[in-house]
Design a protein around this motif. Structure first.
Motif, PDB file in Angstrom:
ATOM      1  N   ASN A  35       0.855  -1.190   0.000  1.00 37.40           N
ATOM      2  CA  ASN A  35       0.000   0.000   0.000  1.00 37.40           C
ATOM      3  C   ASN A  35       0.889   1.237   0.000  1.00 37.40           C
ATOM      4  O   ASN A  35       1.878   1.303   0.703  1.00 37.40           O
ATOM      5  N   TYR A  40       0.819   5.750  -0.488  1.00 39.24           N
ATOM      6  CA  TYR A  40       0.016   6.962  -0.396  1.00 39.24           C
ATOM      7  C   TYR A  40       0.501   7.931  -1.454  1.00 39.24           C
ATOM      8  O   TYR A  40       1.649   8.368  -1.419  1.00 39.24           O
ATOM      9  N   VAL A  68      -4.841   6.320  -1.395  1.00 37.47           N
ATOM     10  CA  VAL A  68      -4.191   5.061  -1.049  1.00 37.47           C
ATOM     11  C   VAL A  68      -4.259   4.163  -2.272  1.00 37.47           C
ATOM     12  O   VAL A  68      -5.335   3.961  -2.840  1.00 37.47           O
ATOM     13  N   VAL A 124      -2.983   0.324  -3.796  1.00 36.51           N
ATOM     14  CA  VAL A 124      -2.408  -0.988  -3.525  1.00 36.51           C
ATOM     15  C   VAL A 124      -1.897  -1.511  -4.862  1.00 36.51           C
ATOM     16  O   VAL A 124      -2.633  -1.547  -5.846  1.00 36.51           O
TER      17      VAL A 124
END
Length: 83
Positions: A5, A7, A18, A20
């Motif tokens: 993950n 940011y 966010v 992934v």
């Protein structure tokens, strides 16, 4: 490949996002994904984004996230897209 993950922040936008992603994904792909989610009120243009890590180091767009040193919880910023 490992899912991590991250940011992401786009210069000129007020919200971070966010994401992934697999650590084998290219930095350019991550930048393109972030730019695709920008609200229509934030104009995005240009062909070559500048992606930096938390320390402000410019990342190679052709490298993978792992090669660029991005790991779980890291912050990246996409700039160089005229607003």
């Amino acid at each position: 490949m490992t899912r991590i993950n991250l940011y992401g922040f786009l210069d000129g936008d007020v919200l971070g996002r966010v994401l992934v992603a697999d650590d084998g994904r290219a930095v350019r792909e991550l930048a393109d994904q972030l730019c695709a989610w920008v609200p229509s009120s934030v104009p995005v243009g240009g062909d070559t984004p500048v992606v930096t890590d938390e320390q402000g180091t410019v990342l190679d767009l052709g490298s993978t996230l792992a090669e660029a040193g991005l790991g779980p919880g890291d912050i990246f910023r996409v700039g160089g897209v005229p607003l």
